[in-house]
Design an enzyme around this catalytic site. Sequence first.
Site, short mmCIF file in Angstrom:
data_model
loop_
_atom_site.label_atom_id
_atom_site.label_comp_id
_atom_site.label_asym_id
_atom_site.label_seq_id
_atom_site.Cartn_x
_atom_site.Cartn_y
_atom_site.Cartn_z
N LYS A 9 0.81 -1.34 -0.01
CA LYS A 9 0.00 -0.03 -0.01
C LYS A 9 0.89 1.49 -0.11
O LYS A 9 2.20 1.11 0.16
CB LYS A 9 -0.95 0.07 1.45
CG LYS A 9 -1.92 -1.31 1.34
CD LYS A 9 -2.87 -1.13 2.25
CE LYS A 9 -3.68 -2.27 2.29
NZ LYS A 9 -4.82 -2.07 3.46
N TYR A 49 -12.41 -2.17 -3.82
CA TYR A 49 -12.85 -2.14 -2.47
C TYR A 49 -14.33 -2.20 -2.57
O TYR A 49 -15.05 -2.09 -1.32
CB TYR A 49 -12.28 -1.23 -1.52
CG TYR A 49 -10.77 -1.47 -1.07
CD1 TYR A 49 -10.75 -2.74 -0.29
CD2 TYR A 49 -9.83 -0.82 -1.18
CE1 TYR A 49 -9.44 -3.23 0.18
CE2 TYR A 49 -8.34 -1.11 -1.07
CZ TYR A 49 -8.25 -2.24 -0.33
OH TYR A 49 -6.96 -2.44 0.33
N ASN A 112 -1.90 0.22 6.65
CA ASN A 112 -1.28 -0.99 7.24
C ASN A 112 -0.54 -2.19 6.33
O ASN A 112 -0.47 -2.94 6.44
CB ASN A 112 -2.50 -1.89 7.81
CG ASN A 112 -3.59 -2.22 6.81
OD1 ASN A 112 -3.38 -1.79 5.60
ND2 ASN A 112 -4.76 -2.93 7.35
N HIS A 115 -2.07 -5.26 1.59
CA HIS A 115 -3.40 -5.99 1.37
C HIS A 115 -3.01 -7.57 0.90
O HIS A 115 -2.02 -7.62 0.20
CB HIS A 115 -4.18 -5.49 0.24
CG HIS A 115 -5.42 -6.30 -0.37
ND1 HIS A 115 -6.48 -6.24 0.25
CD2 HIS A 115 -5.36 -7.32 -1.39
CE1 HIS A 115 -7.16 -7.15 -0.04
NE2 HIS A 115 -6.53 -7.71 -1.33
N GLU A 126 -9.13 -10.88 -7.69
CA GLU A 126 -8.28 -9.75 -7.54
C GLU A 126 -7.29 -9.82 -8.65
O GLU A 126 -6.87 -8.67 -9.06
CB GLU A 126 -8.10 -9.63 -6.13
CG GLU A 126 -9.07 -9.54 -5.05
CD GLU A 126 -8.49 -9.37 -3.62
OE1 GLU A 126 -7.46 -9.50 -3.27
OE2 GLU A 126 -9.39 -8.99 -3.01
P1 GDP Z 1 -7.80 -6.92 5.70
O1 GDP Z 1 -8.36 -8.29 4.87
O2 GDP Z 1 -6.71 -7.37 7.04
O3 GDP Z 1 -7.01 -5.89 4.98
O4 GDP Z 1 -9.05 -6.11 6.48
P2 GDP Z 1 -10.49 -5.88 6.01
O5 GDP Z 1 -10.91 -6.53 4.80
O6 GDP Z 1 -11.14 -5.87 7.18
O7 GDP Z 1 -10.20 -4.29 5.70
C1 GDP Z 1 -9.75 -4.08 4.66
C2 GDP Z 1 -8.79 -2.70 4.59
O8 GDP Z 1 -9.69 -1.39 5.13
C3 GDP Z 1 -7.67 -2.69 5.91
O9 GDP Z 1 -6.64 -3.45 5.31
C4 GDP Z 1 -7.84 -1.28 6.04
O10 GDP Z 1 -6.67 -0.69 5.18
C5 GDP Z 1 -9.06 -0.67 6.02
N1 GDP Z 1 -9.83 -0.57 7.50
C6 GDP Z 1 -10.13 -1.66 7.96
N2 GDP Z 1 -10.56 -1.02 9.24
C7 GDP Z 1 -10.64 0.30 9.14
C8 GDP Z 1 -11.02 1.12 9.90
O11 GDP Z 1 -11.60 1.13 11.15
N3 GDP Z 1 -10.51 2.37 9.60
C9 GDP Z 1 -9.92 2.82 8.55
N4 GDP Z 1 -9.81 4.09 8.25
N5 GDP Z 1 -9.62 1.93 7.45
C10 GDP Z 1 -9.82 0.32 8.00
#
Ligand code: GDP
Length: 137
Positions: A9, A49, A112, A115, A126
């Site tokens: 990212k 997304y 973070n 992905h 994807e």
């Molecule tokens: P992943 O599969 O571990 O990437 O997590 P998810 O699929 O739950 O979320 C997708 C992405 O959304 C995450 O990698 C973060 O970049 C973002 N994200 C998740 N939770 C939050 C949040 O509470 N706040 C914000 N700003 N971004 C979030």
Amino acid sequence: MQQTLSIIKPDAVKKNVVGKILDRFESNGLRIAATKKIQLSRADAEAFYAVHKERPFFGELVEFMISGPVVVSVLEGENAVAKNRELMGATDPKEAAPGTIRADFAESIDANAVHGSDSLENAAIEIAFFFARREIL
Ligand code: GDP
């Protein structure tokens, strides 16, 4: 043998740790079958997304993902989907296990670092979103 999609990212690309992150994959039994650095458009990020579009952080997530270039890769290996998720660590770097990519290179739950596809089915979708068949070798 599985293939999965990885995105390094914008936060990690800005920190200049692309090579260090790709090394985590190669050093842990995954092969880089394709990779490229790209700038996502807003439409790209919203489409990629789309599953999260009802989540409260969708707008922030899209803004973040278009804030700079990303490095997208196809990783190949045994159990590549789960292996990549294991190497990445938990979504929130504060909860990520020591030695994982997010524990070592990420600052916050939104910025973070990486992905990774969460299932074999999503991995295929994807990968097709970013790469033509002839680019995956
Ligand atoms: P992943 O599969 O571990 O990437 O997590 P998810 O699929 O739950 O979320 C997708 C992405 O959304 C995450 O990698 C973060 O970049 C973002 N994200 C998740 N939770 C939050 C949040 O509470 N706040 C914000 N700003 N971004 C979030």
